[in-house]
Design a protein around this motif. Sequence first.
Motif, mmCIF file in Angstrom:
data_model
loop_
_atom_site.group_PDB
_atom_site.id
_atom_site.type_symbol
_atom_site.label_atom_id
_atom_site.label_comp_id
_atom_site.label_asym_id
_atom_site.label_seq_id
_atom_site.Cartn_x
_atom_site.Cartn_y
_atom_site.Cartn_z
ATOM 1 N N GLY A 152 1.205 -59.471 -1.697
ATOM 2 C CA GLY A 152 2.504 -59.802 -1.121
ATOM 3 C C GLY A 152 2.566 -61.283 -0.823
ATOM 4 N N PRO A 153 3.753 -61.771 -0.415
ATOM 5 C CA PRO A 153 3.929 -63.204 -0.171
ATOM 6 C C PRO A 153 3.022 -63.715 0.949
ATOM 7 N N PRO A 154 2.809 -65.033 1.030
ATOM 8 C CA PRO A 154 1.995 -65.609 2.107
ATOM 9 C C PRO A 154 2.576 -65.239 3.476
ATOM 10 N N GLY A 155 1.688 -64.993 4.416
ATOM 11 C CA GLY A 155 2.142 -64.766 5.791
ATOM 12 C C GLY A 155 2.632 -63.362 6.092
ATOM 13 N N THR A 156 2.312 -62.407 5.220
ATOM 14 C CA THR A 156 2.793 -61.039 5.471
ATOM 15 C C THR A 156 1.715 -60.149 6.102
ATOM 16 N N GLY A 157 0.554 -60.727 6.422
ATOM 17 C CA GLY A 157 -0.444 -59.957 7.172
ATOM 18 C C GLY A 157 -1.589 -59.397 6.334
ATOM 19 N N LYS A 158 -1.855 -59.975 5.162
ATOM 20 C CA LYS A 158 -2.923 -59.424 4.301
ATOM 21 C C LYS A 158 -4.307 -59.661 4.922
ATOM 22 N N THR A 159 -4.528 -60.889 5.390
ATOM 23 C CA THR A 159 -5.823 -61.174 6.014
ATOM 24 C C THR A 159 -5.970 -60.351 7.295
ATOM 25 N N LYS A 160 -4.873 -60.241 8.002
ATOM 26 C CA LYS A 160 -4.907 -59.448 9.237
ATOM 27 C C LYS A 160 -5.237 -57.981 8.921
ATOM 28 N N LEU A 161 -4.739 -57.500 7.784
ATOM 29 C CA LEU A 161 -5.024 -56.109 7.395
ATOM 30 C C LEU A 161 -6.528 -55.895 7.195
ATOM 31 N N SER A 182 -2.329 -57.815 19.444
ATOM 32 C CA SER A 182 -1.155 -57.792 18.573
ATOM 33 C C SER A 182 -1.456 -56.903 17.379
ATOM 34 N N SER A 183 -0.703 -55.828 17.287
ATOM 35 C CA SER A 183 -1.015 -54.883 16.211
ATOM 36 C C SER A 183 -0.309 -55.287 14.917
ATOM 37 N N LEU A 184 -0.804 -54.717 13.851
ATOM 38 C CA LEU A 184 -0.225 -54.982 12.543
ATOM 39 C C LEU A 184 0.991 -54.077 12.396
ATOM 40 N N LEU A 185 2.156 -54.676 12.156
ATOM 41 C CA LEU A 185 3.376 -53.876 12.081
ATOM 42 C C LEU A 185 3.818 -53.788 10.634
ATOM 43 N N LEU A 186 3.827 -52.565 10.111
ATOM 44 C CA LEU A 186 4.143 -52.386 8.693
ATOM 45 C C LEU A 186 5.099 -51.214 8.510
ATOM 46 N N PRO A 187 5.800 -51.174 7.372
ATOM 47 C CA PRO A 187 6.684 -50.029 7.134
ATOM 48 C C PRO A 187 5.865 -48.735 7.130
ATOM 49 N N THR A 230 8.770 -64.179 7.112
ATOM 50 C CA THR A 230 7.564 -63.344 7.255
ATOM 51 C C THR A 230 7.153 -63.209 8.732
ATOM 52 N N GLY A 231 6.233 -62.280 8.958
ATOM 53 C CA GLY A 231 5.687 -62.092 10.301
ATOM 54 C C GLY A 231 5.023 -63.366 10.792
ATOM 55 N N ALA A 232 4.370 -64.095 9.882
ATOM 56 C CA ALA A 232 3.665 -65.319 10.287
ATOM 57 C C ALA A 232 4.654 -66.339 10.858
ATOM 58 N N HIS A 263 9.678 -58.588 19.336
ATOM 59 C CA HIS A 263 9.280 -58.013 20.629
ATOM 60 C C HIS A 263 7.789 -58.237 20.871
ATOM 61 N N GLN A 264 6.982 -57.946 19.827
ATOM 62 C CA GLN A 264 5.523 -58.061 19.993
ATOM 63 C C GLN A 264 5.105 -59.494 20.336
ATOM 64 N N PHE A 265 5.635 -60.451 19.579
ATOM 65 C CA PHE A 265 5.141 -61.819 19.752
ATOM 66 C C PHE A 265 5.716 -62.523 20.983
ATOM 67 N N ASP A 318 -10.682 -62.736 -0.379
ATOM 68 C CA ASP A 318 -9.377 -63.331 -0.062
ATOM 69 C C ASP A 318 -9.007 -64.328 -1.159
ATOM 70 N N GLU A 319 -7.713 -64.571 -1.327
ATOM 71 C CA GLU A 319 -7.231 -65.468 -2.397
ATOM 72 C C GLU A 319 -7.808 -64.998 -3.736
ATOM 73 N N PHE A 320 -7.705 -63.719 -3.953
ATOM 74 C CA PHE A 320 -8.392 -63.081 -5.066
ATOM 75 C C PHE A 320 -7.942 -63.613 -6.432
ATOM 76 N N ILE A 355 7.631 -65.696 12.238
ATOM 77 C CA ILE A 355 8.134 -65.209 13.534
ATOM 78 C C ILE A 355 7.089 -65.490 14.616
ATOM 79 N N GLU A 356 5.830 -65.242 14.289
ATOM 80 C CA GLU A 356 4.761 -65.496 15.259
ATOM 81 C C GLU A 356 4.742 -66.976 15.658
ATOM 82 N N GLN A 357 4.845 -67.851 14.643
ATOM 83 C CA GLN A 357 4.797 -69.287 14.901
ATOM 84 C C GLN A 357 5.941 -69.733 15.810
HETATM 85 N N1 LIG Z 1 3.327 -57.329 9.541
HETATM 86 C C1 LIG Z 1 2.746 -58.061 10.481
HETATM 87 N N2 LIG Z 1 2.376 -57.499 11.664
HETATM 88 C C2 LIG Z 1 1.793 -58.236 12.624
HETATM 89 N N3 LIG Z 1 1.502 -59.537 12.497
HETATM 90 C C3 LIG Z 1 1.835 -60.153 11.359
HETATM 91 C C4 LIG Z 1 2.456 -59.444 10.286
HETATM 92 N N4 LIG Z 1 2.670 -60.294 9.273
HETATM 93 C C5 LIG Z 1 2.197 -61.483 9.673
HETATM 94 N N5 LIG Z 1 1.689 -61.406 10.922
HETATM 95 C C6 LIG Z 1 1.103 -62.521 11.685
HETATM 96 O O1 LIG Z 1 1.107 -63.646 10.847
HETATM 97 C C7 LIG Z 1 -0.134 -64.325 10.852
HETATM 98 C C8 LIG Z 1 -0.562 -64.622 9.438
HETATM 99 O O2 LIG Z 1 -0.899 -63.425 8.773
HETATM 100 P P1 LIG Z 1 -2.008 -63.362 7.647
HETATM 101 O O3 LIG Z 1 -2.877 -64.553 7.723
HETATM 102 O O4 LIG Z 1 -2.653 -62.036 7.720
HETATM 103 O O5 LIG Z 1 -1.086 -63.458 6.358
HETATM 104 P P2 LIG Z 1 -1.518 -63.447 4.829
HETATM 105 O O6 LIG Z 1 -0.656 -62.431 4.165
HETATM 106 O O7 LIG Z 1 -2.992 -63.282 4.731
HETATM 107 O O8 LIG Z 1 -1.083 -64.886 4.378
HETATM 108 P P3 LIG Z 1 -1.702 -65.807 3.198
HETATM 109 O O9 LIG Z 1 -1.281 -65.178 1.913
HETATM 110 O O10 LIG Z 1 -1.064 -67.119 3.429
HETATM 111 O O11 LIG Z 1 -3.188 -65.828 3.374
HETATM 112 C C9 LIG Z 1 -1.132 -63.435 11.561
HETATM 113 O O12 LIG Z 1 -1.637 -64.156 12.639
HETATM 114 C C10 LIG Z 1 -0.343 -62.254 12.061
HETATM 115 O O13 LIG Z 1 -0.431 -62.199 13.448
#
Ligand SMILES: Nc1ncnc2c1ncn2[C@@H]1O[C@H](COP(=O)(O)OP(=O)(O)OP(=O)(O)O)[C@@H](O)[C@H]1O
Length: 389
Positions: free
Chosen positions: A132-141, A92-97, A289-291, A265-267, A190-192, A293-295
């Motif tokens: 950015g807000p929780p669940g937007t993919g920062k840790t994934k980045l 699952s790739s990271l999808l960003l603008p 958020t992406g998180a 589509h991805q998830f 993380d959680e800086f 949608i994934e859930q």
């Molecule tokens: N833009 C995105 N592209 C792909 N996957 C995403 C995206 N945003 C969120 N996800 C999915 O949501 C899940 C949570 O993302 P992640 O943990 O990176 O969010 P976060 O920004 O670090 O949240 P938090 O602030 O709560 O730590 C990941 O498993 C990822 O698959």
Amino acid sequence: MEHLSEILKILDGALKANASMASNYAGLLADKLDSAGDAKHARMIRERLARAPSALLGAQDASRGISFGALPVDGESRLDTVDLSNPTVDSSSLLLPSAVDERIAEFLANIRYYDKLSKAGAALPNRLMAYGPPGTGKTKLARHIAAKLDIPLLTVRCDTLISSLLGQTSRNLRRVFEYAQQMPSVLFLDEFDALAGARGNERDVGELQRVVIALLQNIDALPESTILIAATNHDQLLDPAIWRRFSFRIPMPVPDTTLRMSLWHQFLGSFAPSSLDFPGLVDASDGVTGALIEQVCIDAKRVAVLEGENLVDEAQLFRRLGLALSLLQGVVLSTTQNEIHWLKAWAPKRFSLRALAKLYNMSNRSVTNILKEKKFSGQEKGQQSLITR
Ligand SMILES: Nc1ncnc2c1ncn2[C@@H]1O[C@H](COP(=O)(O)OP(=O)(O)OP(=O)(O)O)[C@@H](O)[C@H]1O
Ligand SMILES: [Mg+2]
């Protein structure tokens, strides 16, 4: 001069009597020489490394030849303060603008061509802040960047560094930064905001101000080629002095229409029926958020698999989304009746009597009764009326 940053790191290792740092960077130099076609010199370095007393080098990671000393621990609890992992580019790739994607590509290029850029005076410090807000993919980045560079990721949950003992937090910080310099790696804080938001917060006195100062000092002492990523949900809390030290600032936004389409589509992948109303899903998931949608996709796919299906059911998918949105608004739907009310109020056309009856395996009459039963319906009083917080 080619490969200057590795040579300086090897020198640092030698001056600090840090054998694993020196050998890790010597290994990296050998890899770089190899890929530049200089196999002879690469071999000479590796032969030297093979002669180093293994006791000096600590544990060896067999697959990479990178050695890690013991992980740093919190001086008070003795728990590890760093989590070491080797992320791989997953399916699952990271999808960003596209503008954000471009900034990330620039960051990766800055790292890959650091020496060349540095020689031309065009390198930026390898430091990135994702906010950015929780669940937007920062840790994934952070995982994505380490995977792309094929180096270990050292994740530090900053809140675990904070100790109740005076001075311990600063010591924890120093250990983490020293540890990260031992080897080519991505140091990910993380959680800086747990650390960096401290200055100027009336609640926190002297000790936390010292933490911010210690953080600034540690960042400043870090060679600019060391890769540092920080992530925060609360960019407005960050001290401006800290903010300035990150040359790449990447906003992680809540996905727009186009991105939501790609995320659905991805998830859902091959679980999406060909007739699925994707535009409807995109509309209904505005602002999430992406998180989330994934859930929702995982939940719907789980139901499908357990029922022996290989496609998700559209009504079930929208139901899951509706329920996730209710939670987001703090609404607790503890009974089927409440769920039915909520869904009917949320998407009246989609959740017709017939659709609800099928979804909940009831007769139309039972659904009608449920919708009549309550004195307040979601539509009459607005969805807030169901809040039982
Ligand atoms: N833009 C995105 N592209 C792909 N996957 C995403 C995206 N945003 C969120 N996800 C999915 O949501 C899940 C949570 O993302 P992640 O943990 O990176 O969010 P976060 O920004 O670090 O949240 P938090 O602030 O709560 O730590 C990941 O498993 C990822 O698959
Ligand atoms: Mg995170």
